[in-house]
Design an enzyme around this catalytic site. Structure first.
Site: not given
Ligand code: PXP
Length: 265
Positions: A33, A35-36, A69, A71, A75-76, A96, A126-127, A177, A214
């Protein structure tokens, strides 16, 4: 019947075809992922660092797919990032998003390999939890139907709760998931790992593909990766954080290595 629109449809930005992933056919796929990477970019609202370039590095380092993701508050990840990801990735894209009309319309244009539907609250960092499947049956059923018509696999992000897993199967989702956040907060609590194991067994017995994610990192991913039946892990924050110290490619390789060791007989 799978009602897949024509590839020439002008509304479709990209008909994603998975690249090399099937050749490797891993027992357990790592989706990174990114996103960050975009979170850091948005701190200055400029162009760097580019999450699409990061995704390509992850692919080269052995990621089996990329997760992003979008959003509601942007935000990202931004819409333009997703479009570029869909156009350029050689591995599958897992988009996502929340099951909103706006996000579903974008999914229909992007046609990623997979969409993971998540709950979203604007104030959350976060989620926070899995989808309340039974309370949102109508919205989720319509989303799954639309995704299937576009040739996109659907995955529901849910807690490892038997009722939510049954509800996901009844809705006809392709995958679930399992939310590993509770486990990640207390990895030494055997009940949290057991819930993921039982959830995986139940999901598989109901014909669902089982993913998890997550809060996973090199230090806690091993026991989750060892659960037979989990096909895919989505990992973001820990990989991007670790990348600051060892580089992105090495951070991906470290996680993959722990995942692979956990699957050795
Ligand atoms: N799975 C889902 C559904 C998420 O929302 C996230 C965070 O965006 C992740 C996995 C990844 O989580 P993490 O960034 O904590 O590894």
């Amino acid at each position: 019947m799978n009602d897949v629109p024509e590839a020439a449809d002008p509304n479709v930005i990209h008909r994603h075809t998975p690249g090399k992933a099937p050749e490797r056919a891993p027992l357990l796929r790592l989706f990174v992922n990114i996103d960050h990477v975009a979170t850091v970019r948005q701190a200055r609202r400029g162009l760097a660092p580019d999450p699409v370039a990061a995704a390509q590095l992850c692919e080269q380092a052995g990621a089996d797919g990329i997760t992003a993701h979008l959003r509601e508050d942007r935000r990202h990840i931004q819409d333009a990032d997703l479009i570029r990801l869909a156009e350029t990735l050689v591995t599958p894209l897992n988009f996502e998003c929340a099951a909103t009309p706006e996000m579903l319309a974008l999914a229909e244009r992007l046609r990623p390999v997979e969409v993971t539907l998540v709950p979203e609250r604007r104030e959350e960092v976060t989620t926070e939890g899995g989808l309340a499947v039974r309370q949102n049956v109508t919205v989720l059923a319509e989303a799954i139907t639309r995704l299937r018509a576009a040739g996109v696999r659907s995955s529901l992000f849910i807690d490892a709760d038997p009722d939510a897993i049954h509800a996901a199967a009844e809705l006809g989702a392709d995958a679930i998931e399992l939310h590993t956040g509770p486990y990640a907060h207390a990895p030494h609590d055997p009940q949290r790992l057991a819930a993921l194991r039982h959830g995986t067994e139940l999901g598989r017995s109901l014909g669902l593909a089982v993913h998890a994610g997550h809060g996973l990192s090199v230090s806690n991913v091993g026991p989750v990766a060892a659960i037979p039946g989990i096909e895919e892990l989505n990992i973001g924050h820990s990989i991007i954080s670790r990348a600051l110290f060892v580089g992105l490619a090495e951070a991906v390789r470290e996680v993959r290595s722990v995942m692979q060791s956990a699957r050795l007989p």
